[in-house]
Scaffold this active site. Sequence first.
Site, PDB file in Angstrom:
ATOM      1  CE  LYS A   9       2.855   6.020 -14.661  1.00 43.84           C
ATOM      2  NZ  LYS A   9       3.814   6.725 -15.282  1.00 43.84           N
ATOM      3  CB  SER A  25      -0.103  -7.275   0.168  1.00 43.36           C
ATOM      4  OG  SER A  25      -1.342  -7.187   1.125  1.00 43.36           O
ATOM      5  CE1 TYR A  58      -1.047 -10.901  -0.709  1.00 40.34           C
ATOM      6  CE2 TYR A  58       1.149 -10.825  -0.521  1.00 40.34           C
ATOM      7  CZ  TYR A  58      -0.413 -10.830  -0.273  1.00 40.34           C
ATOM      8  OH  TYR A  58      -0.729 -10.983   0.906  1.00 40.34           O
ATOM      9  N   PRO A  74       5.920  -6.024   5.998  1.00 41.37           N
ATOM     10  CG  PRO A  74       8.031  -7.861   6.190  1.00 41.37           C
ATOM     11  CD  PRO A  74       6.135  -7.697   5.920  1.00 41.37           C
ATOM     12  CB  ALA A  75       5.909  -3.435   2.187  1.00 41.69           C
TER      13      ALA A  75
END
Length: 115
Positions: A9, A25, A58, A74-75
């Site tokens: 994390k 990504s 990714y 798109p993110a």
Amino acid sequence: MWIEVFKSKIHRVRVTQAELHYVGSITIDEALMEAANIIEGEKVQIVNINNGERLETYVIRGERNSGVICLNGPAARKVQVGDIIIIIAYALMPFEEAKKFKPTMIFPDENNRIV
């Protein structure tokens, strides 16, 4: 039996860029990737503290010590520059191994630098 467990994390980093017209990504500073035990191409979950969005993508290696955190494709529609996100990676492992496994967590500063 194999289970999916929390592996790595990067806690509370600031989005520095959002590039809609890109293949897809998340670009992450290479120093942060190394410290968190995350590799290029690895699947990660992105959790946006500011708006509650959650997505998977990714990793692409970003310039070392640049502090870059860039959502691509798109993110990019799921974040705003300046948003605070958490980047989480998971791993599959045998149940007994998972009981002993210790994840890697890093807590960068407000400039996305390793403290």
